[in-house]
Design an enzyme around this catalytic site. Sequence first.
Site, PDB file in Angstrom:
ATOM      1  N   ASP A 314       0.760  -1.189  -0.244  1.00 55.18           N
ATOM      2  CA  ASP A 314       0.042  -0.136   0.150  1.00 55.18           C
ATOM      3  C   ASP A 314       1.045   1.287  -0.152  1.00 55.18           C
ATOM      4  O   ASP A 314       1.880   1.653   0.702  1.00 55.18           O
ATOM      5  CB  ASP A 314      -0.763  -0.011   1.180  1.00 55.18           C
ATOM      6  CG  ASP A 314      -2.039   0.908   1.345  1.00 55.18           C
ATOM      7  OD1 ASP A 314      -2.666   1.385   0.441  1.00 55.18           O
ATOM      8  OD2 ASP A 314      -1.783   1.787   2.014  1.00 55.18           O
ATOM      9  N   GLU A 343       1.430   0.275  -5.149  1.00 53.74           N
ATOM     10  CA  GLU A 343       0.980   1.703  -5.483  1.00 53.74           C
ATOM     11  C   GLU A 343       2.327   2.437  -5.534  1.00 53.74           C
ATOM     12  O   GLU A 343       2.893   2.808  -4.745  1.00 53.74           O
ATOM     13  CB  GLU A 343       0.064   2.211  -4.526  1.00 53.74           C
ATOM     14  CG  GLU A 343      -1.282   1.434  -4.315  1.00 53.74           C
ATOM     15  CD  GLU A 343      -2.184   2.229  -3.412  1.00 53.74           C
ATOM     16  OE1 GLU A 343      -3.182   2.643  -4.106  1.00 53.74           O
ATOM     17  OE2 GLU A 343      -2.067   2.410  -2.303  1.00 53.74           O
TER      18      GLU A 343
END
Length: 629
Positions: A314, A343
């Site tokens: 994340d 990400e």
Amino acid sequence: MGLMTMILPKSVVAQDFKEADYTPAQTTFKVFAPSKAKNVKVRIYAEGQKGKAMKTVKMKLAGENTWEATVKGDMMNRFYTFDMGRGECAGLFAKAVGVNGKRAAIIDMSTTDPEGWASDVRPVIKSPADLVIYEMHHRDFSIAPSSGLQHKGKFLALTEQKAIDHLKALGVNAIHILPSYDYASVDETRLSEPQYNWGYDPVNYNVPEGSYSTDPYTPATRIKEFKQMVQALHKAGIRVILDVVYNHTWDIDGSNFQRTYPDYFYRKTADGQYSNGSGCGNETASEQEMMRKYMIESVKYWINEYHIDGFRFDLMGVHDIETMNQIRKAVDEIDPTIYIYGEGWSAGSCAYPTEKLGLKANIQQMPGIGAFSDEIRDALRGPFNDDHKAAFLACKPDNEESIKFGIAGAIEHPQLDYSKVNYTKVAWATEPTQMISYVSCHDDMCLVDRLKSSIPGISMDELIRLNLLAQTAVFTSQGVPFMLSGEEMLRDKKGVHNSYNSPDSVNRLDWDNMKRYPQVLEYYQKLIQLRKNHPAFRLGSADLVRKHLEFLDAPKNVVAFRLKNYAGRDDWRDIIVVLNANKTPQSVNIPEGKYTIVAMGGVINEQGMGNMNGNKATALPQSALIIHN
């Protein structure tokens, strides 16, 4: 933001993460805390919540920033906390906890292994290009009555035959589970009441979440049931990817990090404020020696103890490049086929130099690590920051080059004009396996909602056509394909963009949709099988992509490409894909030949649906054409 000079030790003792070293005669506790701390204690409890401590023992400094205490007697099945004067906590590396994760537990981990766990085998994947990733929230997947699953919202739902059969029939071979470690926002003592959260609010990073178990009070239960889930998926040939959120914690003052070593694990700005690159009020400092070691050891622990096969980071753009590369190196020593991606952005400015962060633009400095392509995602359906703005699927101009960028896998390709790509003007991937190809995921509108929002008055027939067209772009691209669970069921989330704490009525999958729209499920199944059966769609190498992928001249709002001369590995000599977003048929010039039609008008049949002869290929409106000779 400016950098703050940290008045912390540049080097710390690389403490072993065995915080409770148990023997039947005694247990030695260790904790990472400042050498200058005073009155450091460990408390022993009989229960995982409530009740006074059975014993409180003062810890002694046993080395730089390392405190230690030995407690006599058999501590098996006891609970413990550390107290440095900022409130009790379970410590950094609790491996088992009581309800809500407030107290760590001492258990015999060998008792948590399901029968046959020692012979559990990771499903074989030769290249990340072979992965088909299915992103899933435990509760979404199984909570609806229509799922027919017994263990609704639990790890065990994924051990049930109906769930396994669905995933196998769909053809996915990797499940990306949203955060499944112990998180804060669901109260495990009130599970009879509906509660929902995605879980991006970490408390104990190395313990499964209790609300997904059948008994959050008994520490061993959540551990065993998580392992049973992994084992069942492995037996079905499906890998398990864990979503990890090391970039921030639930809060600062209450976090295990802050309560053990204040301000060591968090970045601050030049004016002394907590940096907020995570968008959650804090960002962790992966460059700090112990935070880096913590992340590496945590990832290794999930692999070794729980047999996890991959990790999705994340907000990877909050972490530093060196830490990500060290994680990749440590994982390679265990199994280089374990896939790592994240990400490639942060949610705000970080108090660390941009050129040293794990951003998408820096992916070439992180070999073996992938990132999501928002280029192809937003070129297909419209920008993340405006739910009502459409793109290629609604015939909005000038998105073709960004889709080609995604089809090529974000690599350098001689036919691409990078000046026309939406978010990047250079290739950011060295290899196509560093690019995640997708059109929807959990933290945004799902595809159905986005189509409804960006194309007012869209009919169901048109919505289905565009849904299938979008996924054809994803699954025929050279990146690693990724889909949100339930897209094969034509799921919607009632138009909610950020459903992180929306009720089940918004987030759940409606399994009855497969009866309402059987053509959607069938197309997804056959599209995935098409990719699996023909390695030209997953070349896995930038050099091979440049050699075999050729883009064809096409009208506006059409993307066409040819996978050429890939003989030897595929009995389809030439494959041509035409993606037509127009409401009228569109033709593309192709090499003269006799072609077999395998996808047309929202139907796929690899055995063929007729022939197309000559030097023109015509795609029906709002659909994909795939032919081969």
